[in-house]
Design a protein around this motif. Structure first.
Motif, short mmCIF file in Angstrom:
data_model
loop_
_atom_site.label_atom_id
_atom_site.label_comp_id
_atom_site.label_asym_id
_atom_site.label_seq_id
_atom_site.Cartn_x
_atom_site.Cartn_y
_atom_site.Cartn_z
N ASN A 295 5.43 6.93 21.64
CA ASN A 295 5.39 5.78 22.52
C ASN A 295 4.00 5.17 22.62
O ASN A 295 3.82 3.99 22.35
CB ASN A 295 5.90 6.18 23.91
CG ASN A 295 6.42 5.02 24.68
OD1 ASN A 295 5.73 4.01 24.79
ND2 ASN A 295 7.63 5.12 25.22
N CYS A 296 3.00 5.97 23.04
CA CYS A 296 1.72 5.35 23.39
C CYS A 296 0.68 5.37 22.27
O CYS A 296 -0.20 4.55 22.23
CB CYS A 296 1.13 6.08 24.60
SG CYS A 296 0.60 7.77 24.23
N LYS A 297 0.77 6.32 21.39
CA LYS A 297 -0.22 6.56 20.33
C LYS A 297 -1.64 6.70 20.91
O LYS A 297 -2.62 6.28 20.33
CB LYS A 297 -0.17 5.44 19.28
CG LYS A 297 -0.70 5.89 17.92
CD LYS A 297 -0.36 4.89 16.83
CE LYS A 297 -1.03 5.30 15.54
NZ LYS A 297 -2.44 4.92 15.51
N CYS B 265 1.55 9.77 26.56
CA CYS B 265 2.97 9.74 26.95
C CYS B 265 3.66 11.08 26.72
O CYS B 265 4.71 11.35 27.30
CB CYS B 265 3.71 8.63 26.23
SG CYS B 265 4.00 8.96 24.48
N GLY B 266 3.09 11.91 25.85
CA GLY B 266 3.67 13.24 25.59
C GLY B 266 4.91 13.21 24.71
O GLY B 266 5.63 14.20 24.63
N GLY C 7 -2.15 9.72 23.16
CA GLY C 7 -2.20 11.05 23.76
C GLY C 7 -1.85 11.07 25.23
O GLY C 7 -2.24 11.99 25.94
N CYS D 180 5.16 12.48 21.24
CA CYS D 180 5.08 12.73 19.79
C CYS D 180 4.79 14.19 19.46
O CYS D 180 4.16 14.48 18.45
CB CYS D 180 4.01 11.83 19.17
SG CYS D 180 2.35 12.25 19.76
N CYS E 257 -0.07 11.99 17.39
CA CYS E 257 -0.99 10.86 17.53
C CYS E 257 -2.43 11.30 17.79
O CYS E 257 -3.34 10.46 17.79
CB CYS E 257 -0.52 9.91 18.62
SG CYS E 257 -0.76 10.53 20.29
#
Ligand code: SF4
Ligand code: F3S
Ligand code: FES
Length: 249
Positions: A52-54, A58-59, A56, A61, A73
């Protein structure tokens, strides 16, 4: 122009799967998630990956990279030797949905089971007051991004589905510790609850959860060990808990 590097990515679903070989271009400064995106844009458009955020935060990936639970990410390609094959697999502790996406609902179920924060009944909203020292004590635990890398790593449930019913895992323990340290939480004796209902006793302090936490939360030292120690204290002095709540207010 980047450099061609070798990758193995697990492809499959709940019925099974295997590692697939890919040769992918890698550019300076890229992270593993960039490579997954390049694969999706080129030869593997149907490769499933959650992100989602790339950044670190949103948790989403979480994956295993060369066997280590990590955020895609935040894992720079420069971490690896240029000749090294980078192997990307889904989190092992949770059921695979497809490719790198796993079903992490176990963690949400455990979160729901934790009794919510409840201030004393005689305290009206707006009357809540906390000392800065109490705010700071639990601040560390509030940094959790719910990546569940700690839950995935803990040997109590990794390869032991049978323990999942009784063991809530390190992410739940930091929540319990945070509420336990909260001077206005009057609902439960959180330590005894963690012992009796969250499986705190299964933890034998291996600290693997702390090692993989991308937010560098000292899960074992600052949450688990203090909770375990005070459960022991309480056996000898039940006033310890009561006192800690009354005098911190
Ligand atoms: Fe992730 Fe750390 Fe939170 Fe565990 S405690 S879910 S490793 S951020
Ligand atoms: Fe598991 Fe962390 Fe305890 S890895 S055994 S919860 S110290
Ligand atoms: Fe949000 Fe990696 S994409 S933490």
């Amino acid at each position: 122009m980047g450099q061609k590097r070798q990758f193995k990515v697990w492809r499959g679903d709940e019925t099974g799967g295997d590692l697939t070989d890919y040769e992918v271009e890698v550019n300076e400064g890229e992270v593993v998630l960039d490579i997954i995106h390049r694969l999706q844009a080129t030869e593997a458009p149907d490769l499933a990956c959650r992100w989602n955020c790339k950044a670190g935060k949103c948790g989403s990936c979480s994956m295993e990279i060369n066997g280590m639970p990590r955020l895609g990410c935040m894992t720079r390609m420069s971490t690896f030797e240029e000749t090294e094959t980078v192997t990307v697999t889904p989190l092992r502790t949770f059921p695979v949905i497809r490719d790198l996406v796993t079903d992490v609902s176990f963690n949400y179920e455990k979160a729901r089971e934790t009794p919510a924060f409840a201030p004393p009944k005689d305290l009206a909203p707006g009357e809540y007051r906390m000392q800065q020292v109490d705010v700071e004590r639990s601040q560390e635990f509030r940094k959790c991004i719910e990546c569940f890398l700690c839950q995935n790593t803990c040997h109590v449930v990794r390869d032991h589905d049978e323990n999942k019913k009784a063991f809530s895992g390190p992410r739940s323990f930091i929540r319990a510790a945070e509420l336990d340290m909260h001077p206005l939480d009057a609902r439960e004796d959180r330590k005894t609850y963690a012992q009796q209902h969250q499986g705190l006793g299964y933890c034998n302090i291996t600290k693997c959860c702390t090692e993989v936490c991308p937010e560098h939360i000292k899960i074992t030292d600052n949450a688990i060990i203090p909770m375990k120690e005070r459960v022991v204290d309480r056996k000898y002095d039940p006033l310890v808990w009561l006192g800690s709540k009354i005098f911190r207010r």
